[in-house]
Every structure is written in C-alpha cells, then in structure tokens.
Write a protein that holds these residues in place. Structure first.
Motif, PDB file in Angstrom:
ATOM      1  N   VAL A  81      38.262  39.791  35.942  1.00 31.14           N
ATOM      2  CA  VAL A  81      37.468  38.645  35.511  1.00 31.14           C
ATOM      3  C   VAL A  81      38.270  37.380  35.774  1.00 31.14           C
ATOM      4  N   GLU A  82      37.874  36.641  36.821  1.00 31.16           N
ATOM      5  CA  GLU A  82      38.630  35.477  37.282  1.00 31.16           C
ATOM      6  C   GLU A  82      37.716  34.249  37.303  1.00 31.16           C
ATOM      7  N   PRO A  83      38.047  33.181  36.541  1.00 32.00           N
ATOM      8  CA  PRO A  83      37.163  32.008  36.497  1.00 32.00           C
ATOM      9  C   PRO A  83      37.218  31.117  37.727  1.00 32.00           C
ATOM     10  N   PRO A 106      34.489  32.693  33.461  1.00 33.02           N
ATOM     11  CA  PRO A 106      35.425  32.722  32.331  1.00 33.02           C
ATOM     12  C   PRO A 106      35.228  34.011  31.539  1.00 33.02           C
ATOM     13  N   PHE A 107      36.287  34.521  30.964  1.00 35.24           N
ATOM     14  CA  PHE A 107      36.199  35.785  30.244  1.00 35.24           C
ATOM     15  C   PHE A 107      35.156  35.718  29.128  1.00 35.24           C
ATOM     16  N   GLU A 108      35.096  34.587  28.417  1.00 28.22           N
ATOM     17  CA  GLU A 108      34.158  34.464  27.305  1.00 28.22           C
ATOM     18  C   GLU A 108      32.707  34.584  27.768  1.00 28.22           C
ATOM     19  N   GLU A 109      32.430  34.217  29.028  1.00 28.02           N
ATOM     20  CA  GLU A 109      31.055  34.202  29.530  1.00 28.02           C
ATOM     21  C   GLU A 109      30.715  35.413  30.399  1.00 28.02           C
ATOM     22  N   PHE A 126      46.199  34.997  29.000  1.00 27.12           N
ATOM     23  CA  PHE A 126      45.312  34.989  27.839  1.00 27.12           C
ATOM     24  C   PHE A 126      45.364  33.677  27.061  1.00 27.12           C
ATOM     25  N   HIS A 127      46.356  32.818  27.350  1.00 23.83           N
ATOM     26  CA  HIS A 127      46.396  31.513  26.678  1.00 23.83           C
ATOM     27  C   HIS A 127      45.272  30.596  27.141  1.00 23.83           C
ATOM     28  N   TRP A 128      44.596  30.934  28.247  1.00 22.64           N
ATOM     29  CA  TRP A 128      43.439  30.158  28.680  1.00 22.64           C
ATOM     30  C   TRP A 128      42.151  30.623  27.992  1.00 22.64           C
ATOM     31  N   VAL A 129      42.272  31.617  27.125  1.00 22.73           N
ATOM     32  CA  VAL A 129      41.139  32.123  26.349  1.00 22.73           C
ATOM     33  C   VAL A 129      41.374  31.771  24.881  1.00 22.73           C
TER      34      VAL A 129
END
Length: 273
Positions: A81-83, A106-109, A126-129
């Motif tokens: 999963v790569e934004p 984005p992982f959240e989406e 994971f700091h970008w989440v």
C-alpha cells in the motif's frame, strides 16, 4: 495518547499529504540511497511473525521495495500500500510478479479485506499514518493469530555518538532523529509510545527490540543516503545540491573519504489473538 509529529525530520512541519509524496520526486535516487535493514529484522519476521511460503503480507509504505523484495524472496504474497504514484509505478516495474499487488492509496483509505492478512509490516513508514487510526485498521485487516511488525532505522545511534553526526547536523540544521518529548527518547526508540497505540487497538504480546548495526560508507554513498532523506528533499533543488555538496566535502575533508556509521533500528511487534 501521544501522537507523532507530522514529520520526523523537518524544522518546518510537512502535512501528511506532503510527506507521503515527498519521496516520489525521484524514485531511482531514493532506491539507490537507502541501505538495507539489518539481517536481524528478517530473522525476527521469520521466527516470530510468520513470514514464509504462502504468508499473506500487507506492507505499508513500501516506497521502492527494499523490504518488498525480501518478503517476496520468502515466498510470501504481498499487498503493498503506497500513497505515492511514482513510487508505486517504480515498485510494479521492479517486481513484475503475480505475488505482488500494489495499491496506490494512503493506508487509511486503501480498500483491504477484513482478516485478510497473516502479517502486516511497515519499515520506517508508519509515522506517516495517524497511529491510533492506523493501528485500528491493522486490527481489522490482520487475521486472528496474525502479527504486526513495525520498525524504524535511525541513520545515527544516540548511544554511540559519532563525530560525523554532529558535523552533519551543523550543515543540515537538525538531526534525522526526532525526540517526541523533551528529555525523552527519539520516537524511533520510544518503546512506550509504540506499545501504547498497538495495545489500545487490541493487539497483545507486544515486544520490542533495539538492533544495532554499522555501515562503512564513502563520500558518494553518504551523499546518496542524505539525498533520500526528507530533511534534504524538502528544500528546493539548488539548496539540496548545496547541502549534499557540503556533506560530500565533509566526508572527504574531515574523515579521509570514508566513515563507519553506527545505525540503530527500533523493532516492534504484536499479535492479534
């Protein structure tokens, strides 16, 4: 709950959208710049986290596929999963295999199946989440009995200060590591913070490990490494060149053209019962 700074490296904070897409400006250079993680990381993934033939793995923020390649080599099937669209395209081209599915979001989406994975991994990403949101989604998509493994490599080691680190910080204005709380550890090594959001999401059997390593790097290699960092990529191209020239000259002029760099990796894992 403690939350991560919006960026781990920048004096002027990036928002999450900016940060997620920063590294896609030059995928080839990013791919050349990042050193592999210590072998101990992969040993833990195999021995404790279920990595192996047939394992279904979701990887968060794979970038150009440094870890993805190792997951595939262990005969796992990987959903990456790569934004960043440029990074996702690079990853697809680098690993044209049916064992890899690249999701550009984005992982959240990202649309991911409930209980769909044996293992979830995030390598220095994971700091970008948002941690509580991301951990809750991990709890949903990792099957009962599955594992989550999150880790970060610091391109320095606070326990083994090196003259080069102090000199590079003078050039760049700050260190690659970030302290979440004054007087506290860098977030990469903040065991309590990582335990907090994973256990709050319902994961159990949390474990952390600090992995120390070294890398012998010449001036050109260090230039490539720093060129892949957000604290350089955030600047306009001309300023990037000036900073990287200064790093390269530092290695040549003060360190004889080569430095043995101490690195440290904070590794955290937890399970879903």
């Amino acid at each position: 709950m403690r939350v991560y700074p919006e960026t781990t490296t920048l004096r002027k904070p990036l928002n999450t959208h900016q940060g997620r897409h920063l590294f896609g400006q030059d995928p080839e250079s990013y791919d050349a710049g990042r050193p592999d993680y210590p072998e101990r990381v992969y040993e833990i993934l195999v021995a404790e986290c279920g990595l192996g033939p047939g394992a279904r793995v979701v990887e968060i923020g794979p970038a150009t596929g440094l870890v993805t390649a190792r997951l595939l080599a262990h005969q796992a099937t990987v959903t990456a999963v790569e934004p960043s669209a440029p990074l996702a395209d690079f990853l697809r081209a680098a690993h044209p295999t049916e064992a890899l599915d690249v999701v550009t979001a984005p992982f959240e989406e990202a649309e991911l199946p409930d209980d769909g994975f044996d293992l979830a991994v995030a390598a220095t990403s994971f700091h970008w989440v948002q941690p509580d949101v991301g951990a809750a989604k991990l709890r949903r998509i990792v099957k009962p009995g599955g594992q989550v493994a999150l880790w970060w490599m610091m391109f320095e080691d606070p326990a083994r200060p090196h003259e080069f680190d102090a000199a590079a910080e003078e050039i760049l204005g700050m260190s690659p590591g970030t302290v979440m709380d004054p007087g506290g550890p860098p977030f990469q090594l903040d065991v309590d913070a990582h335990r907090e959001y994973l256990t709050a999401a319902g994961f159990t059997d949390f474990a952390g490990e600090v992995i120390r390593s070294e890398a012998r790097m010449d001036a050109a290699r260090l230039r490539t490494l720093y060129a892949s960092m957000a604290l350089v990529l955030s600047h306009p191209p001309e300023e990037r060149r000036r900073l990287l020239d200064a790093i390269e000259n530092l290695v040549v002029d003060r360190f004889g053209g080569e430095v043995v760099r101490p690195f440290v990796t904070g590794f955290y894992r937890a399970g879903r019962r």
